[in-house]
Design a protein around this motif. Structure first.
Motif, short mmCIF file in Angstrom:
data_model
loop_
_atom_site.label_atom_id
_atom_site.label_comp_id
_atom_site.label_asym_id
_atom_site.label_seq_id
_atom_site.Cartn_x
_atom_site.Cartn_y
_atom_site.Cartn_z
N PRO A 4 0.82 -1.22 0.00
CA PRO A 4 0.00 0.00 0.00
C PRO A 4 0.86 1.27 0.00
N ASN A 5 1.99 1.24 0.71
CA ASN A 5 2.86 2.42 0.78
C ASN A 5 4.17 2.17 0.04
N ASP A 6 4.09 1.44 -1.05
CA ASP A 6 5.27 1.02 -1.81
C ASP A 6 6.16 2.21 -2.19
N GLU A 15 6.19 5.26 -1.05
CA GLU A 15 6.70 5.98 0.13
C GLU A 15 7.88 5.24 0.75
N GLN A 16 7.76 3.91 0.85
CA GLN A 16 8.85 3.13 1.43
C GLN A 16 10.09 3.18 0.54
N ARG A 17 9.90 3.11 -0.74
CA ARG A 17 11.03 3.17 -1.67
C ARG A 17 11.79 4.49 -1.51
N GLN A 18 11.05 5.59 -1.45
CA GLN A 18 11.71 6.90 -1.30
C GLN A 18 12.40 7.01 0.06
N ARG A 19 11.77 6.47 1.09
CA ARG A 19 12.39 6.52 2.42
C ARG A 19 13.71 5.74 2.43
#
Length: 516
Positions: free
Chosen positions: A410-412, A414-418
């Motif tokens: 769901p937060n793919d 966002e997690q990648r950028q983090r």
């Protein structure tokens, strides 16, 4: 010299039949099933530290036969390295010509009539000035040797002195291109190898503390003298030490030592795994915070960091298992990164660090360096930087793997950028930290004259975090370029050939990752 392969742990009978052995002692299942007498198992430590050929002994004897002659030779001309001069020296009947293999094609080396009488002192001086922690106001090298976690005893023992000479002369030879220095370095190296081999053959008569320190020094020598095909050869000595530590006599030594020495063993073992892979020793995989008993509060953050990195190593080693579930283990990796973030935020005051800015571009990472409050903390933080960088690279790889099969969290995004941001920051912090621990800013790191001060400087152990940072595709180009430049400087000014040989690996790894 040590055996430079990976010795099979199978029994002799299974090795001869070239079949898989389950290594059950005293008789394996294959031999029982076939009704054969089990041929027994190798003594792995003795095998690792054996002389590989009779030529090694011949070379040592030949070098020793010239030692008396060298002692009487005064300083004079230097060794020429042009191809024409090499041809001319071979044609001169009065020139002493020696030949040996240095883990590479045979070299014909002429010994000039200028080997100085103080050549061993030159090696010691180079070793201490380049590889020992700078201690302001202290010029007594015997103090450094006698109080080190990694070197020395109440009196400086000859084997350790020979090991220091071998490293110093080999490094100085790389810097000056004077191959005559390497002749003496190799002679000292062989004497240390022989001592280790004798200890392996007769462990009850050995000095375990001395032998373990010698093995460490032999590993440093391999870093100094490595060539492109054997860039990780130093790990052979680490594997030998790990095998020795399984013996009761040697195992008691490491457990009785200062917790800091034990912690460094775990750190180095993890570095070895991420460099060349392979099986992870059980004592590493089974680590928990109570494995190393320490009442010193300064050790607690380091022990906690090792625990997190060991769990990541377990996760990483399981990635090729058919039962490995990328989606499940992605969450495990994210939780490990969260633990490391909380670890940094909860550091005690002595461990905290700040990124400072300077107009000095030569001795900093593009004007940045890290201000540390403690020397040991600065070293443990190097492992935090590369460890958290590696975890976020692992997260990015798992995200890419899931994307190929159409699986998205769901937060793919966002997690990648983090993970990209975290990996980039860790890479830059690793570089800024390296700049602080080498050269001008190293003397600004606080420490006291006490037994817990690390006497060897950080340059050898910095090669790994710099490699991880320079290889990362999440890091900006300026990180990659700075790492390559810094490794070239280390190789040319300090004579550590491994630093130079790492550069092609870093460039290739970065290129491969960029294509994924």
């Amino acid at each position: 010299m040590p055996f430079y392969g990976r010795p099979s742990k199978n029994c002799e009978s299974c090795r001869e039949r070239r079949i898989k052995c389950d290594r059950i002692q005293p008789t394996c299942s294959q031999c029982k099933r076939a009704g054969k007498t089990c041929g027994g198992y190798r003594d792995i430590p003795a095998f690792m530290f054996r002389d590989e050929t009779d030529k090694a002994a011949q070379r040592s004897a030949l070098a020793k036969s010239r030692s008396a002659e060298r002692e009487g030779i005064t300083q004079g001309s230097t060794l020429s390295h042009t191809s024409s001069s090499k041809r001319s020296t071979r044609d001169q009947s009065k020139t002493v010509v020696l030949s040996w293999k240095l883990n590479q094609p045979s070299l014909v080396i002429s010994v000039p009539a200028s080997v100085p009488t103080n050549v061993e002192n030159q090696g010691l001086n180079f070793f201490f000035t380049q590889f020992v922690t700078e201690i302001s106001g202290i010029d007594d090298f015997s103090f450094i040797l006698s109080s080190s976690h990694l070197l020395g005893t109440p009196t400086v023992e000859l084997p350790l002195q020979n090991a220091a000479i071998s490293i110093g002369l080999a490094a100085l030879s790389n810097v000056t291109r004077d191959r005559s220095l390497l002749l003496v370095a190799r002679e000292k190296y062989v004497s240390c190898i022989n001592l280790v081999r004798q200890a392996v053959e007769n462990p009850d008569q050995a000095n375990p503390d001395l032998i373990l320190k010698l093995i460490l020094m032999l590993g440093l020598y391999e870093m100094v003298c490595c060539n492109p095909n054997q860039i990780d050869m130093w790990t052979i000595h680490l594997d030998g030490a790990a095998a020795l530590l399984k013996q009761t006599t040697f195992g008691r030594v490491i457990k009785a030592r200062d917790p800091r020495a034990q912690m460094q063993y775990f750190y180095i073992s993890m570095v070895r795994y991420f460099l060349i892979g392979g099986d992870v020793p059980e004592d590493i995989l089974n680590f928990n915070i109570n494995t190393i008993r320490s009442s010193h509060p300064d050790d607690i953050p380091g022990l906690s960091l090792i625990g997190i990195l060991v769990r990541f190593m377990r996760l990483h080693s399981a990635r090729n298992d058919p039962a490995f579930d990328p989606a499940v283990n992605l969450l495990v990796a994210i939780n490990l990164d969260t633990e490391l973030e909380e670890w940094e935020q909860g550091l005690p005051e002595k461990w905290k660090f700040t990124v400072e800015h300077s107009d000095d571009m030569q001795h900093t990472f593009h004007g940045k360096y890290i201000l540390y409050k403690d020397l040991w903390a600065s070293r443990d933080l190097n492992h935090y930087f590369w460890g958290r960088l590696a975890i976020n690279e692992f997260i990015l790889n798992l995200l890419a793997t899931l994307a190929t099969v159409g699986c998205f969290l769901p937060n793919d995004a966002e997690q990648r950028q983090r993970s990209l941001d975290t990996a980039s920051r860790m890479a830059m912090d690793a570089c800024a930290g390296a700049a602080s621990q080498l050269g001008t800013y190293a003397s600004a790191i606080p420490y006291k004259r006490e037994s817990r001060v690390p006497r060897l400087n950080i340059v050898f152990m910095l090669l790994f975090p710099l490699t991880i940072a320079g290889s990362s595709t999440a890091a900006p180009d300026e990180v990659h370029e700075w790492v390559v430049q810094k490794l070239q400087e280390i190789g040319s000014s300090m004579g550590i050939q491994r630093a130079v040989e790492l550069i092609p690996r870093i460039k290739q790894s970065r290129a491969v990752r960029a294509q994924r």
